[in-house]
Design an enzyme around this catalytic site. Structure first.
Site, PDB file in Angstrom:
ATOM      1  N   SER A 162       0.839  -1.048   0.003  1.00 10.39           N
ATOM      2  CA  SER A 162       0.026  -0.080  -0.135  1.00 10.39           C
ATOM      3  C   SER A 162       0.559   1.423   0.084  1.00 10.39           C
ATOM      4  O   SER A 162       0.401   2.343  -0.230  1.00 10.39           O
ATOM      5  CB  SER A 162      -0.903  -0.135   1.165  1.00 10.39           C
ATOM      6  OG  SER A 162      -0.250   0.194   2.551  1.00 10.39           O
ATOM      7  N   LYS A 258       0.544   4.595   6.861  1.00  8.50           N
ATOM      8  CA  LYS A 258       0.216   5.139   5.946  1.00  8.50           C
ATOM      9  C   LYS A 258       0.774   6.668   5.675  1.00  8.50           C
ATOM     10  O   LYS A 258       1.414   7.235   6.646  1.00  8.50           O
ATOM     11  CB  LYS A 258      -1.371   5.354   5.681  1.00  8.50           C
ATOM     12  CG  LYS A 258      -2.006   4.139   5.849  1.00  8.50           C
ATOM     13  CD  LYS A 258      -1.963   3.104   4.662  1.00  8.50           C
ATOM     14  CE  LYS A 258      -2.724   1.677   5.122  1.00  8.50           C
ATOM     15  NZ  LYS A 258      -2.513   1.029   3.869  1.00  8.50           N
TER      16      LYS A 258
END
Length: 548
Positions: A162, A258
């Site tokens: 990701s 993230k």
């Protein structure tokens, strides 16, 4: 303040238990029985009497570290009174205050003079003493590593793509827990180095039934100290997954990493797969590469291993069709997509963008009666998807938001889970803490965390806002990078195993393409470690010769 008050109560309870179960033993060692009840000083006396470093007493009541050190100190005390068998040590660790109390209140408990028979000590007894010293060194080494892990920095691995190509699958990071202020531990009794569970019992079992690595019944409230800064736009941030329903403790929820793309008060939006904040296109930093998902039709099979060697990260799903092959590539940069399009096998290639207005809602059953909120877009009552999302304002502390049937899916997790209120709907009305409500005041800041590899990222577009209390810290540097360390279920092809030497000991959170290397830090640590060990051996040898 609530944290330190609760912590003080926790320390006092342990001190009372310690005093009740050992006061007679302290008296027999020549001290006032009241000293057994005094926090820290009680263990200081034990260490003094058993000839161990007295400063270790400062660790006795620390969260997570304390229970380990207490167990060691209790064993030292029991040995002082002749309870040195394996069964004695096991009972001391498993039932500390109960077993020590049985010794404390027994009539035959007397201090064992360890030095009276030094002239007649046997080889077996010498070996036992060496073993005790070795075990003590190992215990302290574990405690020291636990202190670093709990209070300074924590290792973290990257199992998914990701954050490609900023953080690669198989990167192992050290996370600075002080970046945004230190979050105090909330479960003081826990097994060191384990995040949430001791082991995974498998897919067939309920994850909630997996054995926990912490005692959930002994808890401390959330608090953060020395908070001089908060997450900023473009920071790479490690946080605990907000929707983790397995673990009730915030700091025991699964860790995620993230990029913080929007902070409290910002407005976040996705337009055709492109990210906008406050109406402006995102700022692309030097360590980022914009990537997209592509569907490729070919007349014959592509050599995926060769493409992987050329382009590196290249997760792909391969399906054989009637007239050729269909490939779904994730994470292609514009340059890579252009070059793949030129391959002779390629018939056509297009970016895969979900149509606007098509809500990304997934269900847990075929009858489509139970929505899978972990895989569905947030909030579930909006016609949004990962490519067309928002605009959505990120809640800020002090915001007063309207609460009604339309806005409830947006704020229900904040009200009930993140800010710990009771929430219920009755007769079309909404009740917060038992009172009818049509608005709510936000109690903390929230953030929007999204992966750099947008089309292969389960991020805030699906699980929603990240509360400030879930923030762990910033990655500092990559200490190890292993290609092929984790299997990739999103790809037909598994990357070959290799060590990425060029990524090791590189800074991770600078935003720069050419990151600072910390090889010199690693070399210095090794030199200090082995140099200190050599010095201590030399010093010990010299001391023995002088005594002889």
């Amino acid at each position: 303040m609530n944290y330190f008050l609760t912590y003080t109560v926790y320390v006092l309870i342990l001190s009372v238990l310690m005093g009740i179960s050992t006061w007679k033993l302290f008296k027999k060692m020549g001290y006032s029985p009241l000293f057994a009840f005094i926090p820290f000083y009680n263990y200081f006396i034990i260490l003094k009497e058993t000839e161990h470093p007295k400063w270790w007493a400062i660790f006795s009541y620390l969260p997570i570290v304390g229970p380990i050190m207490m167990s060691a100190f209790h064993i030292y005390l029991m040995k002082k009174f002749g309870k040195s068998l394996v069964k004695d040590q096991l009972l001391t660790v498993i039932l500390p205050f109960i077993y020590m109390a049985t010794v404390n209140y027994s009539k035959d408990a007397e201090v064992e003079d360890e030095n009276s028979n030094d002239l007649f000590i046997t080889d077996e007894e010498k070996n036992a003493k060496k073993k005790d010293t070795f075990l003590g060194s190992i215990t302290f080494a574990v405690v020291f590593a636990t202190i670093i892990h709990v209070f300074v920095t924590q290792p973290f691995g990257i199992p998914t793509g990701s954050m490609e190509r900023t953080l690669l699958v198989g990167d192992f990071l050290f996370v600075n827990k002080w970046s945004y202020g230190y979050r105090m531990p909330m479960r003081p009794v826990a097994i060191p180095f384990l995040q949430g569970t001791i082991m995974d019992t498998g897919q067939k079992g309920n994850p909630k039934d997996d054995p926990k690595s912490y005692v959930d019944g002994i808890k401390l409230p959330y608090t953060r100290i020395f908070q001089f800064s908060k997450p900023q736009k473009n920071d790479v941030v490690v946080f605990n997954y907000p929707r983790d329903s397995v673990h009730t403790a915030i700091d025991r929820k699964d860790p995620y990493v993230k990029r913080c793309v929007a902070v409290a008060g910002d407005t976040f939006e996705m337009r055709a797969g492109r990210l906008f904040v406050n109406g402006k296109s995102e700022t692309v930093l030097g360590d980022q590469e914009i990537q997209h998902r592509y569907i490729v039709n070919t007349g014959s099979q592509l050599d995926i291993p060769a493409l992987y060697k050329t382009y590196g990260f290249l997760p792909v799903q391969e399906v054989q069709g009637e007239k050729g092959y269909i490939y779904a590539f994730q994470g292609l940069t514009d340059k890579t997509a252009k070059e793949i399009k030129q391959l002779p096998q390629v018939i056509d290639m297009k970016e895969d963008i979900t149509p606007k207005g098509e809500a990304a809602v997934y269900y847990r059953d075929e009858a489509k009666t139970k929505i899978d909120t972990t895989q569905s877009i947030f909030p579930i009552n909006q016609p949004w998807n990962q490519d067309w999302y928002g605009p959505l304002r990120i809640p800020k502390k002090g915001d007063v938001v309207a609460v009604n049937n339309e806005t409830l899916p947006l704020y229900q997790w904040i009200i009930s889970q993140y800010e710990h209120n009771s929430l219920e709907k009755k007769n079309g009305k909404i009740f917060i803490n038992g009172k009818e409500a049509n608005n709510y005041t936000i109690q903390q800041d929230y953030y929007m965390m999204v992966g750099d590899n947008r089309d292969a990222s389960l991020d805030a577009r699906f699980f929603g806002f990240v509360p400030e209390e879930n923030i762990v810290g910033k990655p500092m540097f990559t200490w190890m990078s292993l290609q092929g360390a984790f299997s990739d279920s999103s790809s037909t092809y598994q990357a070959p195993f290799k060590v990425r030497w060029d990524r090791m000991f590189k800074a991770t959170n600078t935003g720069e393409a050419n990151k600072t290397s910390y090889w010199w830090v690693a070399a210095m640590i090794l030199i200090l470690f082995f140099g200190w060990e050599y010095f201590m051996k030399l010093f010990g040898k010299k001391k023995t010769e002088d005594e002889a």
